[in-house]
Design an enzyme around this catalytic site. Structure first.
Site, PDB file in Angstrom:
ATOM      1  N   ASP A  87       0.843  -1.208   0.000  1.00  0.00           N
ATOM      2  CA  ASP A  87       0.000   0.000   0.000  1.00  0.00           C
ATOM      3  C   ASP A  87       0.876   1.254   0.000  1.00  0.00           C
ATOM      4  OD1 ASP A  87       0.893  -0.097   2.620  1.00  0.00           O
ATOM      5  OD2 ASP A  87      -1.093   0.091   3.532  1.00  0.00           O
ATOM      6  N   GLU A 228       9.654  -3.879  10.366  1.00  0.00           N
ATOM      7  CA  GLU A 228      10.067  -2.591   9.794  1.00  0.00           C
ATOM      8  C   GLU A 228      10.608  -1.646  10.869  1.00  0.00           C
ATOM      9  OE1 GLU A 228       7.234  -0.892   7.108  1.00  0.00           O
ATOM     10  OE2 GLU A 228       8.333   0.994   6.924  1.00  0.00           O
TER      11      GLU A 228
END
Ligand code: KIV
Length: 310
Positions: A87, A228
């Site tokens: 996304d 992340e």
């Protein structure tokens, strides 16, 4: 008539494993139109067992984002194992200020484009479709409906962002044959709650929470985990704790594999470069060569280097 085999010698990371039978020569066509698929690939398609095998044997898994047919085909030809229709396309392609505005319909469109590009070149990469903000938060039934849209667009797996609160959803999806990739650490869909794109898991309590979230998601059936922007030590500890592969982006060199946003990796971004990004176009003359350089660097563990880590 016997078909000639072509070895893509111009792509530096191509080896015997990546030899393909090309479709018959087509007349030149405009706009980079890809040849129609008609000949079976000699490469084995990447599967979950193969990713697990790579994780267990210590072979690094490579992942790149792709949002369209052509880039997906080039990344696949270079030999990347997994393609994430992230996304992040909201920021990279649509010019949004975060991923929060990305819709399920947009994700369906880009997933279909990527999968079409891969089919045309007999691609073998494992395709992950990102579930956008608001498409899985309401209930597990809503998550199933949203995941079905991306799976029917051709994704092999869906990704969602969040910790143990998603365990029930992950279980619900995986019980229904939808493989799930989880995502912990800096989860960009939570940017407003996190107060910016900041490194996560720095305190010992935050690190412990991340590890227990990872275990809960694995127990619920997640088969892959993106980590992340966390300290490298936490990336290593989480990877050692789990049996499923971890894919790091700013999570240190010890994850089972690495992912970068394609545009970041090609040095195509207007703003400031994130610490975990390396521009692989440097020293290369083609995009295919830059992708091969990225794949080689992940496989030989020269990327991420200490300057890309927290
Ligand atoms: O959306 C995306 O591209 C991602 C990667 C940065 C992991 O989630």
């Amino acid at each position: 008539m016997r078909r000639r085999r072509r070895v893509y010698k111009h792509l530096p990371c191509f080896d015997a494993l990546h030899t393909v039978n090309p479709a018959p020569a087509n007349p030149a066509s405009p706009y980079g139109t890809l040849p129609p698929a008609s000949v079976p690939a000699s490469r084995r398609p990447i599967s979950l067992p193969r990713l697990r095998e790579m994780h267990l044997s210590g072979e690094k898994i490579t992942m790149l984002t792709a949002y369209d047919a052509t880039f997906a085909a080039v990344a696949d030809a270079a030999g990347v194992e997994t393609i994430l229709v992230g996304d992040s396309l909201g920021m990279v392609c649509q010019g949004l200020s975060s991923t929060v505005g990305v819709t399920l319909e947009t994700m369906r469109y880009h997933t279909e484009s990527v999968v079409r590009g891969l089919r045309r070149v007999q691609g073998t990469a494992w395709v992950i479709g990102d579930l956008p903000f608001g498409s899985y938060h309401e209930s597990r039934e809503q998550a199933l409906r949203s995941a079905t849209v991306l799976m029917q667009a051709g994704a092999h797996m869906v990704k969602l962002e969040g910790g143990a609160w998603l365990a029930e959803t992950v279980h619900f999806l995986t019980e229904r044959a939808i493989p799930v990739c989880a995502h912990l650490g800096l989860t960009p869909q939570s940017v407003h709650q996190l107060g910016g794109y900041k490194v996560q898991g720095k305190s010992s309590s935050a690190a412990e929470l991340l590890k227990s979230d990872a275990l809960a998601l694995q127990a619920a059936g997640a088969m892959l985990l993106v980590l992340e922007a966390i300290p490298s030590a936490l990336g290593r500890e989480t990877t050692e704790l789990l049996t499923i592969p971890t894919i790091g982006i700013g999570a240190g060199p010890d994850c089972s594999g690495q992912v970068l946003v394609m545009h970041d990796m090609l040095g195509v971004f207007p703003g400031r470069k994130a610490k975990f990004v390396k521009d692989f176009m440097q020293g290369q003359t083609t995009i295919a060569a830059a992708i091969c350089a990225y794949i080689r660097a992940v496989r030989d563990k020269s990327f991420p280097a200490p300057e890309h880590c927290f």
